[in-house]
Motif scaffolding. Structure first.
Motif, PDB file in Angstrom:
ATOM      1  N   GLN A   1       0.842  -1.328  -0.043  1.00  0.00           N
ATOM      2  CA  GLN A   1       0.021  -0.039  -0.079  1.00  0.00           C
ATOM      3  C   GLN A   1       1.009   1.270   0.063  1.00  0.00           C
ATOM      4  OE1 GLN A   1      -2.641  -0.372   3.400  1.00  0.00           O
ATOM      5  NE2 GLN A   1      -3.985  -1.744   2.428  1.00  0.00           N
ATOM      6  N   LEU A   2       1.818   1.200   0.758  1.00  0.00           N
ATOM      7  CA  LEU A   2       2.822   2.251   0.775  1.00  0.00           C
ATOM      8  C   LEU A   2       3.573   2.576  -0.659  1.00  0.00           C
ATOM      9  CD1 LEU A   2       4.482   2.048   4.406  1.00  0.00           C
ATOM     10  CD2 LEU A   2       2.726   4.130   3.538  1.00  0.00           C
ATOM     11  N   GLU A   3       4.031   1.418  -1.185  1.00  0.00           N
ATOM     12  CA  GLU A   3       4.517   1.610  -2.508  1.00  0.00           C
ATOM     13  C   GLU A   3       3.568   2.323  -3.409  1.00  0.00           C
ATOM     14  OE1 GLU A   3       5.877  -2.303  -3.222  1.00  0.00           O
ATOM     15  OE2 GLU A   3       7.700  -2.111  -2.322  1.00  0.00           O
ATOM     16  N   ARG A   4       2.359   1.732  -3.581  1.00  0.00           N
ATOM     17  CA  ARG A   4       1.178   2.473  -4.363  1.00  0.00           C
ATOM     18  C   ARG A   4       1.114   3.945  -3.999  1.00  0.00           C
ATOM     19  NH1 ARG A   4      -3.250  -2.586  -4.189  1.00  0.00           N
ATOM     20  NH2 ARG A   4      -1.785  -3.978  -5.421  1.00  0.00           N
ATOM     21  N   SER A   5       1.187   4.140  -2.715  1.00  0.00           N
ATOM     22  CA  SER A   5       0.869   5.710  -2.354  1.00  0.00           C
ATOM     23  C   SER A   5       2.285   6.502  -2.992  1.00  0.00           C
ATOM     24  CB  SER A   5       0.927   5.748  -0.748  1.00  0.00           C
ATOM     25  OG  SER A   5       0.737   6.843  -0.509  1.00  0.00           O
ATOM     26  N   CYS A   6       3.552   5.857  -2.661  1.00  0.00           N
ATOM     27  CA  CYS A   6       4.661   6.520  -3.203  1.00  0.00           C
ATOM     28  C   CYS A   6       4.430   6.840  -4.739  1.00  0.00           C
ATOM     29  CB  CYS A   6       5.838   5.759  -2.751  1.00  0.00           C
ATOM     30  SG  CYS A   6       6.216   5.848  -1.113  1.00  0.00           S
ATOM     31  N   GLN A   7       4.160   5.829  -5.459  1.00  0.00           N
ATOM     32  CA  GLN A   7       4.144   5.995  -6.952  1.00  0.00           C
ATOM     33  C   GLN A   7       2.876   7.119  -7.187  1.00  0.00           C
ATOM     34  OE1 GLN A   7       2.828   1.992  -8.662  1.00  0.00           O
ATOM     35  NE2 GLN A   7       4.582   1.025  -8.301  1.00  0.00           N
ATOM     36  N   ALA A   8       1.936   6.990  -6.331  1.00  0.00           N
ATOM     37  CA  ALA A   8       0.839   8.277  -6.728  1.00  0.00           C
ATOM     38  C   ALA A   8       1.631   9.635  -6.160  1.00  0.00           C
ATOM     39  CB  ALA A   8      -0.432   8.079  -5.753  1.00  0.00           C
ATOM     40  N   LEU A   9       2.494   9.563  -5.260  1.00  0.00           N
ATOM     41  CA  LEU A   9       3.182  10.930  -4.770  1.00  0.00           C
ATOM     42  C   LEU A   9       4.016  11.309  -5.921  1.00  0.00           C
ATOM     43  CD1 LEU A   9       3.444  10.348  -0.842  1.00  0.00           C
ATOM     44  CD2 LEU A   9       1.891  12.013  -2.018  1.00  0.00           C
ATOM     45  N   GLU A  10       4.898  10.217  -6.332  1.00  0.00           N
ATOM     46  CA  GLU A  10       5.695  10.613  -7.222  1.00  0.00           C
ATOM     47  C   GLU A  10       5.113  11.393  -8.642  1.00  0.00           C
ATOM     48  OE1 GLU A  10       7.896   7.047  -7.746  1.00  0.00           O
ATOM     49  OE2 GLU A  10       9.124   7.352  -6.086  1.00  0.00           O
TER      50      GLU A  10
ATOM     51  N   GLN B   1       7.234   8.120   3.615  1.00  0.00           N
ATOM     52  CA  GLN B   1       6.969   6.786   3.208  1.00  0.00           C
ATOM     53  C   GLN B   1       7.711   5.971   2.713  1.00  0.00           C
ATOM     54  OE1 GLN B   1       3.319   7.227   0.507  1.00  0.00           O
ATOM     55  NE2 GLN B   1       2.305   8.330   1.851  1.00  0.00           N
ATOM     56  N   LYS B   2       8.955   6.471   2.141  1.00  0.00           N
ATOM     57  CA  LYS B   2       9.931   5.706   1.631  1.00  0.00           C
ATOM     58  C   LYS B   2      10.684   5.130   2.861  1.00  0.00           C
ATOM     59  CE  LYS B   2      10.669   7.426  -3.060  1.00  0.00           C
ATOM     60  NZ  LYS B   2      11.697   8.281  -3.689  1.00  0.00           N
ATOM     61  N   ASN B   3      10.994   5.767   3.859  1.00  0.00           N
ATOM     62  CA  ASN B   3      11.470   5.457   4.959  1.00  0.00           C
ATOM     63  C   ASN B   3      10.625   4.426   5.960  1.00  0.00           C
ATOM     64  OD1 ASN B   3      13.860   7.341   4.979  1.00  0.00           O
ATOM     65  ND2 ASN B   3      12.699   8.702   6.297  1.00  0.00           N
ATOM     66  N   SER B   4       9.471   4.480   5.693  1.00  0.00           N
ATOM     67  CA  SER B   4       8.423   3.332   6.217  1.00  0.00           C
ATOM     68  C   SER B   4       8.535   2.159   5.485  1.00  0.00           C
ATOM     69  CB  SER B   4       7.050   3.905   6.268  1.00  0.00           C
ATOM     70  OG  SER B   4       6.881   5.004   7.023  1.00  0.00           O
ATOM     71  N   ILE B   5       8.835   2.416   4.116  1.00  0.00           N
ATOM     72  CA  ILE B   5       8.703   1.199   3.176  1.00  0.00           C
ATOM     73  C   ILE B   5       9.925   0.413   3.567  1.00  0.00           C
ATOM     74  CG2 ILE B   5       9.125   0.383   0.789  1.00  0.00           C
ATOM     75  CD1 ILE B   5       7.215   2.643   0.114  1.00  0.00           C
ATOM     76  N   SER B   6      11.203   1.015   3.680  1.00  0.00           N
ATOM     77  CA  SER B   6      12.496   0.628   4.055  1.00  0.00           C
ATOM     78  C   SER B   6      12.246  -0.201   5.317  1.00  0.00           C
ATOM     79  CB  SER B   6      13.388   1.558   4.106  1.00  0.00           C
ATOM     80  OG  SER B   6      13.531   2.359   3.037  1.00  0.00           O
ATOM     81  N   GLN B   7      11.707   0.404   6.477  1.00  0.00           N
ATOM     82  CA  GLN B   7      11.659  -0.380   7.749  1.00  0.00           C
ATOM     83  C   GLN B   7      10.658  -1.644   7.403  1.00  0.00           C
ATOM     84  OE1 GLN B   7      10.185   2.574  10.160  1.00  0.00           O
ATOM     85  NE2 GLN B   7      11.928   3.722  10.504  1.00  0.00           N
TER      86      GLN B   7
END
Length: 228
Positions: A58-67, A106-112
């Protein structure tokens, strides 16, 4: 006071002995239940891992939307600057800063989550292999237990067979004794009847070597017949 302490110690020892005997008597059942508990814990760990993976996705999809949104705002800011719309460009720049901050978080959360997911995956894979080995050992234990039970059963049945064979031999011996007794009785009856008859008397005389008068006459007639 010392006596009471020894009594308490003895009671604790008795409880421990009873507990050990109970555990030993139910060792396979306990092992199997512990294996079931481990499999249940593994299922919960897999469920938790699936939640972590879902959150990461979900975070990866959100990151894609933010990008995509960031790229759009940056293009809009460039267009505003080209048109000398400084106020609009500043607003767009502020929006870009906010988007970039959210994107970084969000990228930091994805890394964790990725690190946590990798650790959980490794732990679950190790647990799966261990539980598989324990399950195999349980099958071997049950097979050995069944083999021991079968061995005891065969030994008991062998003892029963030996007892039955012994009983059969004893019964056969009694039957043969009865038959031999019956034959002896019959033979005795025949001998008795023969001893009471006249023919038996003549046979006894001949066996004893005693010659009767009729025998002498028969011999003379046979001698005369041979001469003529």
């Amino acid at each position: 006071m010392n006596i009471l302490q020894k009594i308490k110690t003895a009671m604790r020892g008795k409880i421990r002995e009873n507990a050990e005997q109970f555990i030993d008597a139910n060792a396979i059942r306990i092992y199997q239940q512990e294996l079931i508990d481990a499999e249940s814990g593994l299922a919960k760990a897999k469920h938790y891992l699936s939640l972590v993976m879902a959150e990461r996705i979900q975070l990866e999809r959100s990151c894609q939307a933010l990008e995509q949104q960031l790229a759009k705002r940056e293009q809009q800011a460039r267009d505003a600057l080209n048109k000398d719309e400084k106020l609009l460009a500043n607003e767009l720049a502020a929006a870009i800063v906010e988007i970039e901050a959210n994107l970084t978080n969000q990228k930091n959360s994805i890394s964790q989550l990725t690190v946590r997911e990798a650790k959980l995956t490794q732990q679950i894979q190790s647990a799966v292999q261990q539980i598989r080995g324990f399950s195999h050992q349980l099958q071997l234990i049950k097979a050995t237990e069944n083999s021991h039970k079968a061995t005891c059963l065969v030994a008991n049945q062998a003892g029963c067979v030996s007892t039955n064979i012994s009983n059969l031999q004893e019964s056969l011996s009694r039957i043969r004794q009865q038959q031999q007794h019956f034959e002896a009785v019959c033979e005795a009856k025949v001998n008795l009847e023969n001893s009471l008859s006249d023919a038996s008397l003549e046979e006894k005389l001949e066996k004893a070597g005693i010659t009767t008068e009729q025998t002498k006459i028969d011999r003379v007639l046979n001698r005369l017949a041979e001469k003529y």
